[in-house]
Design a protein around this motif. Structure first.
Motif, PDB file in Angstrom:
ATOM      1  N   THR A 263       0.845  -1.193   0.000  1.00 23.11           N
ATOM      2  CA  THR A 263       0.000   0.000   0.000  1.00 23.11           C
ATOM      3  C   THR A 263       0.879   1.241   0.000  1.00 23.11           C
ATOM      4  N   PRO A 264       0.692   2.155  -0.947  1.00 24.66           N
ATOM      5  CA  PRO A 264       1.537   3.361  -0.970  1.00 24.66           C
ATOM      6  C   PRO A 264       1.439   4.153   0.331  1.00 24.66           C
ATOM      7  N   HIS A 265       2.532   4.850   0.630  1.00 22.32           N
ATOM      8  CA  HIS A 265       2.630   5.622   1.874  1.00 22.32           C
ATOM      9  C   HIS A 265       2.988   7.066   1.530  1.00 22.32           C
ATOM     10  N   VAL A 266       2.145   7.981   1.968  1.00 20.79           N
ATOM     11  CA  VAL A 266       2.349   9.405   1.733  1.00 20.79           C
ATOM     12  C   VAL A 266       2.619  10.089   3.074  1.00 20.79           C
ATOM     13  N   VAL A 267       3.599  10.971   3.102  1.00 23.96           N
ATOM     14  CA  VAL A 267       3.852  11.816   4.272  1.00 23.96           C
ATOM     15  C   VAL A 267       3.552  13.264   3.887  1.00 23.96           C
ATOM     16  N   ILE A 268       2.759  13.929   4.732  1.00 25.75           N
ATOM     17  CA  ILE A 268       2.446  15.346   4.528  1.00 25.75           C
ATOM     18  C   ILE A 268       2.948  16.116   5.736  1.00 25.75           C
ATOM     19  N   VAL A 269       3.757  17.128   5.483  1.00 24.01           N
ATOM     20  CA  VAL A 269       4.403  17.906   6.547  1.00 24.01           C
ATOM     21  C   VAL A 269       3.833  19.317   6.546  1.00 24.01           C
ATOM     22  N   GLY A 270       3.463  19.824   7.710  1.00 20.98           N
ATOM     23  CA  GLY A 270       2.895  21.162   7.803  1.00 20.98           C
ATOM     24  C   GLY A 270       3.700  22.080   8.700  1.00 20.98           C
ATOM     25  N   PRO A 314      -7.427   5.585   0.128  1.00 21.77           N
ATOM     26  CA  PRO A 314      -6.927   4.224  -0.080  1.00 21.77           C
ATOM     27  C   PRO A 314      -5.445   4.005   0.208  1.00 21.77           C
ATOM     28  N   VAL A 315      -4.717   5.040   0.644  1.00 25.18           N
ATOM     29  CA  VAL A 315      -3.281   4.906   0.904  1.00 25.18           C
ATOM     30  C   VAL A 315      -2.980   5.244   2.362  1.00 25.18           C
ATOM     31  N   LYS A 316      -1.842   4.790   2.827  1.00 22.10           N
ATOM     32  CA  LYS A 316      -1.390   5.155   4.172  1.00 22.10           C
ATOM     33  C   LYS A 316      -0.925   6.609   4.157  1.00 22.10           C
ATOM     34  N   VAL A 317      -1.302   7.344   5.176  1.00 19.35           N
ATOM     35  CA  VAL A 317      -0.944   8.759   5.249  1.00 19.35           C
ATOM     36  C   VAL A 317      -0.378   9.053   6.628  1.00 19.35           C
ATOM     37  N   THR A 318       0.770   9.680   6.646  1.00 19.31           N
ATOM     38  CA  THR A 318       1.366  10.172   7.887  1.00 19.31           C
ATOM     39  C   THR A 318       1.427  11.687   7.826  1.00 19.31           C
ATOM     40  N   TYR A 366      13.429  13.831   9.019  1.00 17.76           N
ATOM     41  CA  TYR A 366      12.916  12.700   9.788  1.00 17.76           C
ATOM     42  C   TYR A 366      12.060  11.798   8.895  1.00 17.76           C
ATOM     43  N   ALA A 367      11.187  12.399   8.076  1.00 18.78           N
ATOM     44  CA  ALA A 367      10.342  11.611   7.184  1.00 18.78           C
ATOM     45  C   ALA A 367      11.183  10.776   6.230  1.00 18.78           C
ATOM     46  N   ASP A 368      12.233  11.371   5.683  1.00 17.51           N
ATOM     47  CA  ASP A 368      13.089  10.670   4.725  1.00 17.51           C
ATOM     48  C   ASP A 368      13.843   9.531   5.398  1.00 17.51           C
ATOM     49  N   ALA A 369      14.366   9.780   6.580  1.00 19.68           N
ATOM     50  CA  ALA A 369      15.241   8.802   7.227  1.00 19.68           C
ATOM     51  C   ALA A 369      14.473   7.695   7.940  1.00 19.68           C
ATOM     52  N   GLU A 370      13.286   8.015   8.483  1.00 19.45           N
ATOM     53  CA  GLU A 370      12.623   7.080   9.389  1.00 19.45           C
ATOM     54  C   GLU A 370      11.300   6.509   8.884  1.00 19.45           C
ATOM     55  N   LEU A 371      10.629   7.173   7.965  1.00 18.82           N
ATOM     56  CA  LEU A 371       9.272   6.760   7.609  1.00 18.82           C
ATOM     57  C   LEU A 371       9.175   6.040   6.269  1.00 18.82           C
ATOM     58  N   ASP A 372      10.199   6.107   5.441  1.00 20.28           N
ATOM     59  CA  ASP A 372      10.255   5.425   4.152  1.00 20.28           C
ATOM     60  C   ASP A 372       9.009   5.667   3.303  1.00 20.28           C
ATOM     61  N   PRO A 373       8.645   6.929   3.061  1.00 15.83           N
ATOM     62  CA  PRO A 373       7.452   7.202   2.267  1.00 15.83           C
ATOM     63  C   PRO A 373       7.706   7.065   0.773  1.00 15.83           C
ATOM     64  N   ASP A 374       6.635   6.839   0.029  1.00 19.64           N
ATOM     65  CA  ASP A 374       6.710   6.871  -1.428  1.00 19.64           C
ATOM     66  C   ASP A 374       6.689   8.301  -1.949  1.00 19.64           C
ATOM     67  N   VAL A 375       5.985   9.171  -1.238  1.00 22.75           N
ATOM     68  CA  VAL A 375       5.849  10.568  -1.629  1.00 22.75           C
ATOM     69  C   VAL A 375       5.885  11.417  -0.362  1.00 22.75           C
ATOM     70  N   VAL A 376       6.522  12.585  -0.454  1.00 21.65           N
ATOM     71  CA  VAL A 376       6.516  13.570   0.631  1.00 21.65           C
ATOM     72  C   VAL A 376       5.969  14.881   0.071  1.00 21.65           C
ATOM     73  N   ILE A 377       5.005  15.453   0.795  1.00 25.55           N
ATOM     74  CA  ILE A 377       4.450  16.764   0.452  1.00 25.55           C
ATOM     75  C   ILE A 377       4.632  17.666   1.660  1.00 25.55           C
ATOM     76  N   ASP A 378       5.032  18.898   1.452  1.00 23.35           N
ATOM     77  CA  ASP A 378       4.962  19.857   2.563  1.00 23.35           C
ATOM     78  C   ASP A 378       4.120  21.050   2.142  1.00 23.35           C
ATOM     79  N   ILE A 379       3.465  21.648   3.121  1.00 24.65           N
ATOM     80  CA  ILE A 379       2.575  22.782   2.870  1.00 24.65           C
ATOM     81  C   ILE A 379       2.838  23.830   3.945  1.00 24.65           C
ATOM     82  N   ALA A 380       3.009  25.080   3.515  1.00 23.01           N
ATOM     83  CA  ALA A 380       3.472  26.093   4.459  1.00 23.01           C
ATOM     84  C   ALA A 380       3.151  27.496   3.960  1.00 23.01           C
TER      85      ALA A 380
END
Length: 504
Positions: A263-270, A314-318, A366-380
């Protein structure tokens, strides 16, 4: 007046009905009922379906037009008040549909929401459109019917009395339910952004995240100042060091039913700067007044995570909320300091008022080193340069992957939250070079402040597919108009949810 829960705003009860308009109206109490109808420019303002529905419900469509001359321009509204006891409604709200695009339908929905505030019953004859258009109309009605909450001696109270019950006709129940969920996420983000900073601080935001996690079945982890120090989150500690309320990092996790290893994993950082004074390089007074909304990115991430289960994403989201208050004191970080981020990259501080990218760097690393996401998004709400470039109607998007950029922009168009592609200019990277650290976090020698900020953030995502949304422009509204109230807009919440819903 009832007290409002910022994480569960008071909204009308929404439902969808299949039956003909006349049958729906016959089952409702007409004493405080408003019927919403769309009118279009051109020959027949009603269209065949609306005309026949009106006639079956006992109205004369031609007489309505001749007598009341409803405006058909997008977002215009004409309220026709009816005598008690003679019709199945007390008021008709005729809203201009313009050319019928999703953007126009969203504004028409907002006009209907504003015009029907406080009604006991509202019936919407949903305009004929595809799913995106009908969802836009419903989202607009939710957002237009809401106004920013006010803080009183009794607590938070709604900024307006919303309609009690709304029935939408000629639209699928699932379309209504999902549209309301997306709009609710936007309102939650607005509520958090609009909370005054003497109430809202990093610890307060962490408590809101815990509450949201408990309500919506999310995993939650919170780093306090001690665990941040132990973990090497030097950026958060530096920015938050001048404040009496220490920084926090919050991790929220959503896993869909049936998720597996593939299952794909997305990380969103705010970005979560709960107030930004500018630090030692203090802002001018007029630039500081709106800084309670400088944590809008983290509010949006929290709201998006809270909506994932309702929308069956439908995907994992952190979600990562990088929370700090940037203040002035003897413990504040200084220009020329060198900060060590999570993972060991060092940054020379070029300006203490460019603090958002410093806290985001820790979370991204931290997201890159520890969470192994398929995609990283940040919003700011990151740079004034983005606001200068694109004003308040759209936001730059930077991406390391063209397909990801296209996906986000298409989701933005559907959601009515427009993104414009900006380049990651390789030649500008040299402006971030430092004599004393791995990188400087500002590049004043080349201009393009939004671009150099994005280039700085890219240093912390490794080889991940990554996109950065700089919402400094559209993240706040100075006017109460259309779908917006004054203050934080929650720009990006519906966009991100639309994008997540479409992933597989």
């Amino acid at each position: 007046m009832p007290v409002e829960d910022l994480l569960a705003p008071l909204l009308p009860t929404w439902s969808a009905a299949d039956g003909p308009l006349a049958d729906v109206l016959a089952d409702l109490d007409p004493s405080d009922l408003a019927l919403v109808l769309g009118v279009s420019p051109g020959g027949d303002p009603w269209g065949t379906g609306v005309r026949s529905a009106l006639e079956a419900a006992g109205f004369d469509p031609d007489e309505l037009v001749a007598t009341h001359e409803p405006a058909t321009s997008v977002g215009a509204s004409t309220v026709v008040r009816l005598p008690a006891g003679l019709h199945a409604a007390r008021a008709l709200v005729l809203v201009g549909l313009g050319d019928g695009t999703p953007g126009g339908l969203r504004l028409a929905g907002a006009a209907s929401g504003r015009a029907t505030r406080g009604r006991a019953q509202v019936v919407l004859l949903t305009p004929s459109a595809d799913e995106a258009g009908q969802a836009a109309f419903v989202e607009g009605a939710v957002l237009g019917g809401w106004a920013p909450a006010r803080l009183t001696n009794d607590g938070w109270v709604p900024g307006t009395t919303v309609a009690t019950s709304i029935v939408a006709i000629d639209v699928e129940e699932d379309v209504v339910t999902r549209a309301v969920s997306r709009a609710r996420a936007t309102i939650i983000a607005r509520n958090l952004a609009n909370t005054p900073s003497n109430i809202k601080n990093p610890g307060w935001m962490a408590r809101q995240a815990r509450t949201a996690a408990s309500r919506h079945g999310l995993e939650v982890r919170v780093w306090d100042e001690k665990s941040l120090a132990a973990g090497g989150f030097g950026g958060l500690l530096a920015v938050g060091g001048g404040s009496g309320t220490p920084p926090r990092l919050v991790q929220l996790g959503y896993t869909p039913e049936g998720a597996g290893a593939d299952t794909p994993h997305v990380v969103i950082v705010g970005k979560g700067i709960t107030f930004d004074s500018g630090g030692l390089q203090v802002k001018p007074a007029e630039g500081m007044l709106a800084m309670k909304t400088d944590m809008s990115g983290s509010a949006i991430v929290l709201a998006v995570l809270a909506a994932c289960r309702d929308l069956a994403v439908p995907v994992k989201v952190t979600g990562l909320l990088a929370l700090a208050e940037n203040m002035v004191s003897g413990a504040a970080y200084r220009p020329g300091d060198v900060v060590t981020h999570f993972g060991g990259t060092t940054t020379e501080i070029g300006n203490t008022d460019a603090e958002g990218r410093i806290v985001l760097a820790d979370a991204l690393a931290y997201a890159d080193a520890e969470l192994d996401p398929d995609v990283v998004i940040d919003i700011a709400t990151l740079t004034g340069a983005a606001r200068v470039a694109l004003a308040r109607s759209m936001a730059p998007v930077y991406a390391t992957d063209d397909d990801l950029s296209v996906q986000l922009r298409e989701a933005g168009e559907t959601a009515g939250e427009t993104l414009w592609p900006f380049p990651l200019v390789r030649a500008y990277r040299r402006a971030l070079e430092s004599d004393v650290a791995d990188i400087n976090h500002i590049g004043p020698s080349v201009g393009g402040g939004s671009i150099t900020a994005a280039l700085f953030l890219r240093e912390f995502v490794g080889d991940r597919r990554w996109a950065h949304l700089d919402i400094a422009g559209p993240g706040r509204s100075d006017v109460d108009s259309g779908i917006h109230g004054k203050g934080g807009t929650g720009f990006g919440a519906r966009l991100l949810l639309r994008w997540l819903e479409g992933l597989r």
